[in-house]
Write an enzyme that holds these catalytic residues in place. Structure first.
Site, short mmCIF file in Angstrom:
data_model
loop_
_atom_site.label_atom_id
_atom_site.label_comp_id
_atom_site.label_asym_id
_atom_site.label_seq_id
_atom_site.Cartn_x
_atom_site.Cartn_y
_atom_site.Cartn_z
N ARG A 130 -1.62 -5.34 -8.79
CA ARG A 130 -1.34 -6.54 -7.88
C ARG A 130 -0.77 -7.78 -9.32
NH1 ARG A 130 -2.64 -7.95 -2.13
NH2 ARG A 130 -4.12 -8.45 -3.34
N HIS A 187 0.57 -1.20 0.34
CA HIS A 187 -0.42 -0.14 0.03
C HIS A 187 0.99 1.32 0.12
CE1 HIS A 187 -3.14 -2.79 2.31
NE2 HIS A 187 -3.87 -2.10 1.21
N SER A 208 -2.75 -7.50 3.36
CA SER A 208 -3.14 -7.24 4.45
C SER A 208 -3.53 -9.15 4.87
CB SER A 208 -4.18 -6.22 4.32
OG SER A 208 -4.07 -5.50 4.49
N LYS A 265 -16.27 -6.92 5.67
CA LYS A 265 -15.64 -7.34 5.82
C LYS A 265 -15.45 -7.36 7.99
CE LYS A 265 -12.47 -6.88 2.33
NZ LYS A 265 -11.42 -6.12 1.38
O1 PNS Z 1 -9.57 -2.41 0.08
P1 PNS Z 1 -10.54 -3.32 -0.33
O2 PNS Z 1 -11.39 -4.11 0.74
O3 PNS Z 1 -10.55 -4.15 -1.68
O4 PNS Z 1 -11.69 -2.20 -0.54
C1 PNS Z 1 -12.29 -1.68 -0.96
C2 PNS Z 1 -13.80 -0.15 -1.56
C3 PNS Z 1 -13.11 0.47 0.10
C4 PNS Z 1 -12.12 0.76 -2.28
C5 PNS Z 1 -14.41 -0.63 -1.99
O5 PNS Z 1 -15.28 -1.52 -1.28
C6 PNS Z 1 -15.32 0.18 -1.84
O6 PNS Z 1 -15.28 1.76 -2.39
N1 PNS Z 1 -16.75 0.70 -0.98
C7 PNS Z 1 -17.33 2.39 -0.97
C8 PNS Z 1 -18.64 1.58 -1.05
C9 PNS Z 1 -19.33 1.22 -2.68
O7 PNS Z 1 -18.71 2.92 -3.47
N2 PNS Z 1 -19.70 0.17 -3.27
C10 PNS Z 1 -19.54 0.69 -4.76
C11 PNS Z 1 -18.52 0.37 -5.55
S1 PNS Z 1 -18.28 0.07 -7.65
#
Ligand code: PNS
Length: 161
Positions: A91, A18, A129, A42
């Site tokens: 990645r 990150h 993570s 999660k």
């Molecule tokens: O590190 P992660 O868990 O892969 O991050 C995922 C994240 C936070 C980028 C994604 O879950 C997100 O943007 N959530 C916010 C809710 C949202 O906008 N959902 C629609 C996404 S298309």
């Protein structure tokens, strides 16, 4: 005009992968806002506040990077903070499908924000993570995978010397 980028994620906890991406983004954009999602499905190991502390420590020397948290839709949050770019890391090809789906959905939700995919250094391409937490829980060494402060917290959590 200043270009602001938001780098969203769970960061549970922040890894050196990150951090590599944050550094690369900070060199590309005027301002980078690292944003921790609050209302996630999660079950996190660290609280949002703990994750924020670890991230703040990790980006201390990067003057154009700030850390915050958000709830609700990412595109709404991006708009609120004036970010026109969403940064996501890829990645391996296995990340691509999920990332593509999210990026296209975000584009459908708002045409004011563009997703930019970035590649971390190859040496971090296997890092996550989830794996770091598993290694720490099972007593393995996580040195070099996470910032020193995160290593200390994770080892403390699992009582590893
Ligand atoms: O590190 P992660 O868990 O892969 O991050 C995922 C994240 C936070 C980028 C994604 O879950 C997100 O943007 N959530 C916010 C809710 C949202 O906008 N959902 C629609 C996404 S298309």
């Amino acid at each position: 005009m200043e270009t602001r980028a938001v780098y969203p994620g769970s960061f549970d906890p922040v890894t050196n992968g990150h951090l590599d991406l944050i550094q690369r983004s900070a060199a590309l954009f005027d301002k980078v806002i690292v944003a921790i999602l609050r209302n996630t499905d999660k079950i996190p190991l660290f609280t949002v506040e703990e994750r924020m502390e670890m991230l703040n420590e990790a980006v201390r020397d990067l003057k154009n990077v700030s850390v915050t948290s958000f709830e609700g839709l990412l595109v709404d949050f991006a708009q609120q903070i004036g970010a026109s770019v969403i940064v996501r890391g890829i990645r391996a090809i296995s990340d691509y499908e999920y990332e593509l789906q999210m990026a296209l959905m975000n584009r459908r939700l708002s045409n004011k924000v563009e997703t930019v995919f970035m590649l971390p250094a190859e040496s971090y391409s296997f890092l996550s993570s989830k794996l770091v937490k598993e290694i720490a829980r099972l007593g393995g060494s996580i040195r070099g995978f996470v910032p020193a402060d995160v290593e200390k917290r994770l080892c403390g959590m699992y009582r590893i010397e």
